[in-house]
Design an enzyme around this catalytic site. Structure first.
Site, PDB file in Angstrom:
ATOM      1  N   GLU A  19      12.465  95.162  33.749  1.00 11.08           N
ATOM      2  CA  GLU A  19      11.390  95.210  32.750  1.00 11.08           C
ATOM      3  C   GLU A  19      10.433  94.016  32.894  1.00 11.08           C
ATOM      4  O   GLU A  19       9.686  93.709  31.970  1.00 11.08           O
ATOM      5  CB  GLU A  19      11.983  95.258  31.345  1.00 11.08           C
ATOM      6  N   SER A 164      13.957 100.259  28.302  1.00  2.00           N
ATOM      7  CA  SER A 164      12.778 101.065  28.663  1.00  2.00           C
ATOM      8  C   SER A 164      13.148 102.417  29.271  1.00  2.00           C
ATOM      9  O   SER A 164      12.367 102.978  30.037  1.00  2.00           O
ATOM     10  CB  SER A 164      11.862 100.305  29.642  1.00  2.00           C
ATOM     11  N   TYR A 230       5.063 104.021  28.237  1.00  2.32           N
ATOM     12  CA  TYR A 230       4.014 103.085  28.651  1.00  2.32           C
ATOM     13  C   TYR A 230       2.713 103.729  29.119  1.00  2.32           C
ATOM     14  O   TYR A 230       1.822 103.039  29.575  1.00  2.32           O
ATOM     15  CB  TYR A 230       4.567 102.123  29.717  1.00  2.32           C
ATOM     16  N   ARG A 269      14.638  95.735  16.781  1.00  4.06           N
ATOM     17  CA  ARG A 269      14.188  97.121  16.539  1.00  4.06           C
ATOM     18  C   ARG A 269      15.368  98.054  16.757  1.00  4.06           C
ATOM     19  O   ARG A 269      16.019  97.999  17.798  1.00  4.06           O
ATOM     20  CB  ARG A 269      13.060  97.451  17.503  1.00  4.06           C
ATOM     21  N   ASP A 271      16.903 101.818  17.120  1.00  2.00           N
ATOM     22  CA  ASP A 271      16.489 103.164  17.542  1.00  2.00           C
ATOM     23  C   ASP A 271      17.483 104.217  17.061  1.00  2.00           C
ATOM     24  O   ASP A 271      18.702 104.024  17.178  1.00  2.00           O
ATOM     25  CB  ASP A 271      16.414 103.240  19.083  1.00  2.00           C
ATOM     26  N   GLU A 285      20.683 102.331  19.480  1.00  2.77           N
ATOM     27  CA  GLU A 285      20.798 100.947  19.952  1.00  2.77           C
ATOM     28  C   GLU A 285      19.959 100.029  19.085  1.00  2.77           C
ATOM     29  O   GLU A 285      19.140 100.476  18.277  1.00  2.77           O
ATOM     30  CB  GLU A 285      20.323 100.837  21.398  1.00  2.77           C
ATOM     31  N   ASN A 287      17.446  96.618  19.740  1.00  2.00           N
ATOM     32  CA  ASN A 287      16.774  95.791  20.747  1.00  2.00           C
ATOM     33  C   ASN A 287      16.471  94.435  20.125  1.00  2.00           C
ATOM     34  O   ASN A 287      15.789  94.377  19.107  1.00  2.00           O
ATOM     35  CB  ASN A 287      15.451  96.438  21.167  1.00  2.00           C
ATOM     36  N   GLY A 291       9.444  95.205  22.648  1.00  5.37           N
ATOM     37  CA  GLY A 291       8.098  95.057  23.210  1.00  5.37           C
ATOM     38  C   GLY A 291       7.133  94.526  22.161  1.00  5.37           C
ATOM     39  O   GLY A 291       7.190  94.909  20.997  1.00  5.37           O
TER      40      GLY A 291
HETATM   41  N1  LIG Z   1      22.276 110.427  22.602  1.00  3.93           N
HETATM   42  C1  LIG Z   1      20.977 110.658  22.738  1.00  3.93           C
HETATM   43  N2  LIG Z   1      20.442 111.842  22.329  1.00  3.93           N
HETATM   44  C2  LIG Z   1      19.126 112.100  22.490  1.00  3.93           C
HETATM   45  N3  LIG Z   1      18.262 111.259  23.090  1.00  3.93           N
HETATM   46  C3  LIG Z   1      18.741 110.063  23.515  1.00  3.93           C
HETATM   47  C4  LIG Z   1      20.117 109.695  23.364  1.00  3.93           C
HETATM   48  N4  LIG Z   1      20.287 108.469  23.902  1.00  3.93           N
HETATM   49  C5  LIG Z   1      19.078 108.099  24.358  1.00  3.93           C
HETATM   50  N5  LIG Z   1      18.146 109.039  24.134  1.00  3.93           N
HETATM   51  C6  LIG Z   1      16.726 108.995  24.558  1.00  3.93           C
HETATM   52  O1  LIG Z   1      16.597 108.077  25.629  1.00  3.93           O
HETATM   53  C7  LIG Z   1      15.748 106.978  25.278  1.00  3.93           C
HETATM   54  C8  LIG Z   1      16.328 105.686  25.822  1.00  3.93           C
HETATM   55  O2  LIG Z   1      17.586 105.457  25.243  1.00  3.93           O
HETATM   56  P1  LIG Z   1      17.965 104.051  24.589  1.00  3.93           P
HETATM   57  O3  LIG Z   1      17.031 103.694  23.500  1.00  3.93           O
HETATM   58  O4  LIG Z   1      19.412 104.148  24.210  1.00  3.93           O
HETATM   59  O5  LIG Z   1      17.841 103.090  25.857  1.00  3.93           O
HETATM   60  P2  LIG Z   1      16.906 101.917  26.367  1.00  3.93           P
HETATM   61  O6  LIG Z   1      16.621 102.189  27.797  1.00  3.93           O
HETATM   62  O7  LIG Z   1      17.608 100.643  26.063  1.00  3.93           O
HETATM   63  O8  LIG Z   1      15.554 101.985  25.550  1.00  3.93           O
HETATM   64  P3  LIG Z   1      14.514 100.854  25.013  1.00  3.93           P
HETATM   65  O9  LIG Z   1      13.226 101.090  25.720  1.00  3.93           O
HETATM   66  O10 LIG Z   1      14.397 101.173  23.560  1.00  3.93           O
HETATM   67  O11 LIG Z   1      15.108  99.513  25.295  1.00  3.93           O
HETATM   68  C9  LIG Z   1      15.663 107.003  23.771  1.00  3.93           C
HETATM   69  O12 LIG Z   1      14.429 106.449  23.350  1.00  3.93           O
HETATM   70  C10 LIG Z   1      15.808 108.483  23.447  1.00  3.93           C
HETATM   71  O13 LIG Z   1      14.587 109.155  23.596  1.00  3.93           O
HETATM   72 MG   LIG Z   2      15.748 102.401  22.888  1.00  4.10          MG
END
Ligand SMILES: Nc1ncnc2c1ncn2[C@@H]1O[C@H](COP(=O)(O)OP(=O)(O)OP(=O)(O)O)[C@@H](O)[C@H]1O
Ligand SMILES: [Mg+2]
Length: 329
Positions: A19, A164, A230, A269, A271, A285, A287, A291
């Site tokens: 990232e 991301s 993005y 944040r 999610d 999760e 964060n 961002g």
């Molecule tokens: N169990 C789930 N069911 C449905 N969609 C999911 C699930 N887990 C993740 N997602 C989708 O995948 C995306 C990324 O997952 P997550 O937020 O867990 O990971 P990240 O890569 O750490 O994201 P971030 O950019 O918030 O750091 C989420 O924004 C969501 O759209």
């Molecule tokens: Mg996320």
């Protein structure tokens, strides 16, 4: 009370993670905002020579604008603790916990959160062929956890410690699982195979322990992947989220509870996916360094609450400290 107004502020950005480019954008936006607010701030691109640079720059406080491993996972926080340089946001423990989804989800279940069912693959304990063979042989099309946790398709396959949506993918059938696993393993030796929850994606920013208005995220592609995150215009953002008042209150309470339970500081944040029928928030999760470009989610939520980007950056900076320092006594 502007504690850091006449001091030297280093905005740490870049770093080693995937990232990096996003972090450079977050860092530049924060740096400009702090300068507009009258701070003596300088950007620091964090590379292998970080220790020398920190020594030479002689900063009084660090605004951490790094995302992903090394910047958001407690590593840089540990370096700054060691150097006794106060820094923004969460300390070592909260950063490390929040970065590792597999570990955090164990804790989250103990906190009573709804977390999608998942199987965690850990390449230190099992080979990928053995894992896939086990799933094929033992469970056929439905993947099952030994303790009767059934995980049916579709699933989301995602690295435990990444951000991301990098190297995360939706898998609809067993034959596509291997490719998705191989991709996720590029980011981390631990991979979550998690039940895909259909519903509204909602995120809640928490600033100094208090939730800001929720944001509903509607990616036009149907998956909030790197592209949707993005690319200008690829996703619609609705404030506040279109759920009942009861659900909004639930989202707020869960977010503030998780923030506090894992010892977060500054801004974070959380999610979620909220399923449409029961309006049950599933926790995805938290964060700890979200961002912070002017169009990112946290600044959007802050703006809705009447907090400008400059005021947001200033609030985060003024909360900087070392992890055991008593700021509120
Ligand atoms: N169990 C789930 N069911 C449905 N969609 C999911 C699930 N887990 C993740 N997602 C989708 O995948 C995306 C990324 O997952 P997550 O937020 O867990 O990971 P990240 O890569 O750490 O994201 P971030 O950019 O918030 O750091 C989420 O924004 C969501 O759209
Ligand atoms: Mg996320």
């Amino acid at each position: 009370m502007a504690k850091w107004k006449n001091k030297k502020v280093g905005v740490l950005m870049g770093g080693f993670s995937r990232e990096r480019e996003i972090s450079l954008k977050t860092g530049s936006a924060v740096l400009e905002a702090l300068k507009r607010s009258g701070y003596n701030a300088a950007g620091i691109d964090c590379g292998a020579d970080l220790m020398e640079v920190l020594g030479a720059e002689n900063i009084d406080v660090a605004f951490i604008a790094l995302h992903g491993p090394y910047g958001e996972d407690g590593c840089i926080q540990g370096v700054l603790e060691w150097l006794r340089i106060p820094y923004t946001g969460s300390g070592v423990l909260a950063s490390a916990l929040a970065m590792d989804k597999a570990v955090l989800n164990h804790l989250g279940r103990d906190l009573g959160l709804h977390i999608p069912k998942e199987i965690v693959f850990d390449c230190r304990y099992e080979t990928l062929p053995a894992f896939l063979k086990r799933l094929h042989q033992e469970f056929g099309l439905a993947i099952r956890q030994p303790k009767s946790e059934n995980v049916g398709f579709p699933v989301i396959v995602k690295p435990s410690r990444e951000g991301s949506s990098i190297n995360a993918s939706i898998v609809r059938e067993l034959s596509n699982l291997e490719t998705a696993m191989t991709q996720a393993l590029q980011s981390d030796c631990k991979v979550l195979v998690q039940e895909f929850i259909s519903g509204k994606e909602i995120t809640v920013a928490v600033l100094n322990g208090k939730a800001l208005p929720s944001i509903e995220i509607v990616p036009k592609s149907g998956f909030y992947n790197f592209q949707s995150k993005y690319t200008q215009g690829a996703t619609d953002y609705l404030l506040p989220a279109r759920v009942s008042k009861v659900c909004l209150e639930k989202l707020r309470d869960i977010s503030e509870n998780v923030f506090r339970a894992i010892d977060c500081k500054g801004v974070a944040r959380v999610d979620f996916i909220v399923n449409p029928v029961a309006e049950e928030p599933y926790f995805l999760e938290i964060n700890t360094i979200p961002g912070m470009t002017e169009t990112s989610l946290v600044p959007k939520a802050a703006a809705h609450a009447g907090i400008s980007f400059e005021a947001l950056c200033e609030t985060i900076l003024e909360g900087a400290g070392l992890q055991n320092s008593a700021t509120n006594i």
